[in-house]
Every structure is written in structure tokens, then in C-alpha cells.
Design a protein around this motif. Structure first.
Motif, mmCIF file in Angstrom:
data_model
loop_
_atom_site.group_PDB
_atom_site.id
_atom_site.type_symbol
_atom_site.label_atom_id
_atom_site.label_comp_id
_atom_site.label_asym_id
_atom_site.label_seq_id
_atom_site.Cartn_x
_atom_site.Cartn_y
_atom_site.Cartn_z
ATOM 1 N N UNK A 71 6.976 13.976 4.418
ATOM 2 C CA UNK A 71 7.663 13.860 3.132
ATOM 3 C C UNK A 71 6.950 14.648 2.037
ATOM 4 N N UNK A 72 5.657 14.910 2.251
ATOM 5 C CA UNK A 72 4.801 15.572 1.266
ATOM 6 C C UNK A 72 4.780 14.772 -0.041
ATOM 7 N N UNK A 73 4.642 13.472 0.111
ATOM 8 C CA UNK A 73 4.604 12.588 -1.044
ATOM 9 C C UNK A 73 4.240 11.188 -0.603
ATOM 10 N N UNK A 74 4.191 10.262 -1.526
ATOM 11 C CA UNK A 74 3.826 8.880 -1.221
ATOM 12 C C UNK A 74 4.970 8.112 -0.584
ATOM 13 N N UNK A 75 4.616 7.225 0.337
ATOM 14 C CA UNK A 75 5.563 6.293 0.932
ATOM 15 C C UNK A 75 4.872 4.952 1.106
ATOM 16 N N UNK A 76 5.667 3.929 1.322
ATOM 17 C CA UNK A 76 5.129 2.603 1.598
ATOM 18 C C UNK A 76 4.387 2.605 2.925
ATOM 19 N N UNK A 77 3.158 2.122 2.933
ATOM 20 C CA UNK A 77 2.420 1.977 4.180
ATOM 21 C C UNK A 77 2.820 0.700 4.893
ATOM 22 N N UNK B 104 0.862 -1.175 0.000
ATOM 23 C CA UNK B 104 0.000 0.000 0.000
ATOM 24 C C UNK B 104 0.900 1.226 0.000
ATOM 25 N N UNK B 105 0.677 2.141 -0.915
ATOM 26 C CA UNK B 105 1.421 3.393 -0.938
ATOM 27 C C UNK B 105 0.483 4.502 -0.512
ATOM 28 N N UNK B 106 0.885 5.230 0.525
ATOM 29 C CA UNK B 106 0.000 6.174 1.204
ATOM 30 C C UNK B 106 0.671 7.533 1.311
ATOM 31 N N UNK B 107 -0.085 8.521 1.771
ATOM 32 C CA UNK B 107 0.442 9.872 1.841
ATOM 33 C C UNK B 107 1.276 10.060 3.107
ATOM 34 N N UNK B 108 2.513 10.491 2.906
ATOM 35 C CA UNK B 108 3.445 10.785 3.988
ATOM 36 C C UNK B 108 3.452 12.299 4.178
ATOM 37 N N UNK B 109 2.896 12.762 5.285
ATOM 38 C CA UNK B 109 2.725 14.201 5.506
ATOM 39 C C UNK B 109 4.064 14.919 5.581
#
Length: 464
Positions: free
Chosen positions: A247-253, A240-245
Motif C-alpha cells: 500500500x506504501x502507507x499505514x494500515x491497521x496491524x 497498532x498502525x504499521x507500514x504496509x509495503x
């Protein structure tokens, strides 16, 4: 005294098909397998087994562990209050403390018939569509979580109730079993109808070993992914790739029932916001969806209500919680159960071990072989467990593999053995029998085992 090396072979026969086609298997003790957190495993057992720090923390970090422990357990109060260090509760909320949902750092309780709410239980909601940054689309007037409690003068959002239907079945040897199927209702809605919205009941998980999970490299988790089942084994672990606040971008959940949080810091901050109504620098806005004006205009406990220093202290606590040593790991029945567990291919999803990578926030956790029994990926668990509510890349039938470490101590720590995302399973065997989708074959093969072999599998899982 723990035996360092113990080798022996157990020859047994596992029924793998309805035509009684048996194959011989063997079980052996593997050196060090009892150390779920490697050199950072705690050897303290009993009712406080989940609240122990990993050994070897630097002195200053060890001191902050106890500060974070206090923050984790404290009850927050509504603002304004004379106790300014712990005011800011709500205005709407599900719990007054982190430990309310994770009692003694263990699991929360499911909702039972006749209850208005349960400590450790909450209901996620959304409507079809994709929200900001790819997440679930909140329900107008409610957001993405039902708040069943509120400060004085503030309206709760709604109430959740449950009733259970009993489902019966039979093992191949004729023994009967019974499962309870929860049917949830949302009532007393205060800001518009919630009938027909997407729902997902959740129970608080154990918080042991979270820092060790945070320290697994993204590369190592993705190494087990096989989204399109290229090897044709029926298992298709999906990231699952989710929003990383931050990082202001997607990261692995990797955290949460749907792997919908990318790291431990955001997981903690999101729980403060959604469960307790406490703001942080990561989620600075009050959890008061329009038109909840009384909620939005209520006094706050500061901006933010948990400052970064306090958030760091709670992070030290959460990341430093150890995992207890296994029990009865060299027992012949347990070793037999381990072999059957593998033969059923349960470890295709419940991956046995990882080695942690760089973790600058808490370097003590680096380079440790851990045994969580999870791949931290999403798997289709079938219609019976589906919530039919997407969450980023997770579909309504997909759930993150739950780590099994510590599972055999839930009764002693929390005085219950309720399992799965909403606590519907009353014990380990019921949890197995709810499996479907990618785990359908493993479940059916489990049902074909003799009672003795089923008990061996349970004994192995209880040893984790």
C-alpha cells in the motif's frame, strides 16, 4: 453426534472479593458455539488437527493448497544448488523451513537452559528511536533480529541463552503455584556489542485460521478499540498502525505478537526474509545488515528467491487452514467455566466472535461467523510481561491479544503446552497468572476462586 440444541442452567457461586461477597451466575450452551470457524470448521481432531483445509474450497484452490503445503514444509538449502526451486537459504537465518517454527502448523518451542537455539524461538532487537516508516530502529550491524544460524563460511550474528528464576505464589485457598521467569543473555556477538540493546523474545504461533483473521474488516476490529478507556472499565484496546509495503502507507496491524504486520501476505514475506533469509518481491533485499559483507556477497537463489506465483501458493495454504471443532463444549464443567470466564471479564480482550468481510484473494472465507477469542488489539499486560521494546504504536508493555482457538489441542499436536510470547508459561494456568496491567483485576479475581472453579475455567479454555 453433536447436540444441536442443549439448554441447561448451572447455578454456581464465584468469589469476587476478599470478603466472600458471592453472586449467582449461570451457564448455557449456545447453538453453534463449538464451530470455531463457523461452516468452515474442520471436524478432524488428533495430531493433524491444525493442517486441514477449510471445507468447500474450489477444486483449483484445493489443488494449490497442497502445493503451498509442500512449500511451507520444505527445507530450503543454500545457493547454488541443483534443486533450484528451493535454494537461497540464508546466508544467515533462524530456520530452514516455515514448519520449523510452526511444527504441524502449531506452536514453536521456547528456549531452554543449556540450548544454543530452539526451533520456533527468535530474539528481536533494536535501539531506542524510530526506524524507517515508523518501525523499530535496527541495531547497527544486526538489524532487528538475531540470526543464530548461517550457511557454511558465513558468520552467525550471535547466540542467545536463557536461565530461569522460579517465582512462587499462593491462591486465596492456600494452594501454592510456581512460575518461571526467563532471563536472557546475548553472547558471542560478531558485529559489535549487543549489551544493553532493546530485546524481545518470540515463539512461533499456531497458524490456523489466519485467512479468517485476514478477512475481518478493519472497521470491525476498530469497533472494539477504546485506547483512552472512555467507558472506564479498565480495558483500553489500542490499534497498532504499521507500514504496509504494498500500500506504501499505514494500515491497521493485526498479525504478530505486537500486531506489527498489516496483512497475511506481508506477514508471510517478512517471515521468509527475517527467519529463513529468503527474498520475495515484497522484501527483495538480502537480510545482511552492514558490515556483514560475506553475507551480502554470498550467492543467492534468484531474484527473488520466492517468486510471486509461489508466494500466492503459500498464501493459499496459509489462508485456507481451518480451525478444529471444540471438544466437550456441552460439558457442565466447561459451561460453568465459560460463565466464570465471562464473569472475570476475560472476554473484554478475548472477544469471542467476528463475522468475516470481503476477501477477494480467497472468497470462500467471506461472510463466516468465527470465534477466535481475540480482539486483535494491543493491551498493556503489565511490567512482568513487558519487553520494553516499542514496535510502531505498541509500547514495551503492550501485546496483541492472542487468539485462543485451538489452544486445547497444543499438547496433542505439538507435544507441549508452552504459552505466551516467549513460551515462559508451561500451561494455561501459568499464562493467566502472568497477566498484569489491564488484566490485573481479572488475574487477582481468578486467584480468589475455589480450586473447583479455577479448574472449570481451565476446562473451558482447553475446550476452545
Amino acid at each position: 453426534m453433536i447436540k444441536k440444541i442443549l439448554y441447561f442452567t448451572i447455578i454456581l457461586f464465584v468469589s469476587c472479593s476478599s470478603d466472600n461477597d458471592y453472586i449467582p451466575v449461570e451457564g448455557v450452551y449456545e447453538e453453534g458455539e463449538e464451530l470455531s470457524a463457523g461452516r468452515l470448521t474442520t471436524r478432524l481432531l488428533g495430531s493433524n488437527a491444525f493442517d486441514q483445509a477449510v471445507p468447500g474450497l474450489p477444486e483449483q484452490t484445493d489443488l494449490l493448497f497442497f502445493v503451498g503445503n509442500s512449500l511451507f514444509r520444505q527445507n530450503w538449502v543454500s545457493a547454488p544448488a541443483s534443486t533450484t526451486a528451493r535454494d537461497g537459504l540464508g546466508p544467515t537465518f533462524n530456520a530452514r523451513a516455515c514448519s520449523s517454527c510452526h511444527n504441524k502448523d502449531g506452536r514453536g518451542l521456547p528456549l531452554e537452559e543449556g540450548q544454543q537455539f530452539s526451533l520456533g524461538f527468535l530474539m528481536r532487537v533494536s535501539i531506542p528511536g524510530v526506524g524507517i516508516n515508523g518501525g523499530p530502529l535496527g541495531v547497527p550491524g544486526y538489524g532487528t533480529q538475531i540470526q543464530e544460524r548461517a550457511n557454511l563460511g558465513i558468520s552467525v550474528e550471535a547466540d542467545v541463552t536463557v536461565r530461569y528464576e522460579m517465582i512462587t505464589g499462593t491462591f486465596s485457598d492456600g494452594e501454592e503455584y510456581e512460575l518461571r521467569k526467563p532471563i536472557y543473555s546475548i553472547v558471542n556477538e560478531q558485529f559489535g556489542s549487543l549489551q544493553g540493546v532493546l530485546t524481545s523474545p518470540r515463539v512461533g504461533q499456531q497458524v490456523i485460521g489466519l485467512g479468517l483473521v485476514d478477512a475481518i474488516s478493519e472497521q470491525d476490529i476498530l469497533a472494539n478499540a477504546d485506547e483512552f478507556d472512555a467507558d472506564n472499565d479498565g480495558i483500553s484496546g489500542k490499534p497498532n498502525f504499521v507500514w504496509d509495503v504494498l500500500k506504501n502507507g499505514e494500515s491497521l496491524g493485526r498479525f504478530g505478537w505486537k500486531a506489527n504486520q498489516p496483512n497475511l501476505r506481508q506477514q508471510v514475506a517478512d517471515a521468509f526474509s527475517g527467519d529463513i533469509g529468503i527474498t520475495t518481491s515484497i522484501f527483495p533485499d538480502p537480510n545482511c545488515p552492514s558490515p556483514q559483507n560475506d553475507c551480502f556477497n554470498a550467492p543467492n537463489g534468484g531474484l527473488p528467491e520466492v517468486n510471486d506465483r509461489s508466494l500466492d501458493n503459500i498464501m493459499i495454504y496459509n489462508s485456507s487452514l481451518s480451525v478444529p471443532i471444540r471438544r466437550d463444549f456441552d460439558n457442565p464443567e466447561v459451561l460453568k467455566g465459560k460463565t466464570i470466564f465471562r464473569d472475570l471479564k476475560c472476554n473484554s480482550c478475548h472477544v469471542e466472535s467476528f463475522t468475516t468481510s470481503n476477501y477477494p484473494f480467497n472468497p470462500t472465507l467471506q461472510g463466516v461467523k468465527i470465534r477466535p477469542f481475540s480482539d486483535f488489539l494491543l493491551h498493556d499486560m503489565g511490567e512482568d510481561l513487558a519487553d520494553n521494546r516499542p514496535d510502531y504504536k505498541a509500547t514495551g508493555k503492550e501485546w496483541r491479544t492472542q487468539p485462543l482457538w485451538g489452544i486445547g489441542l497444543f499438547q496433542e499436536v505439538n507435544q507441549h503446552t508452552f504459552l505466551l510470547h516467549d513460551g515462559r508459561a508451561r500451561n494455561i494456568q501459568e499464562a493467566i497468572l502472568w497477566h498484569g496491567g489491564e488484566a490485573e483485576t481479572a488475574k487477582e479475581d481468578y486467584k480468589k476462586l475455589t480450586k473447583e472453579d479455577r479448574e472449570a475455567v481451565i476446562a473451558f479454555i482447553n475446550s476452545l
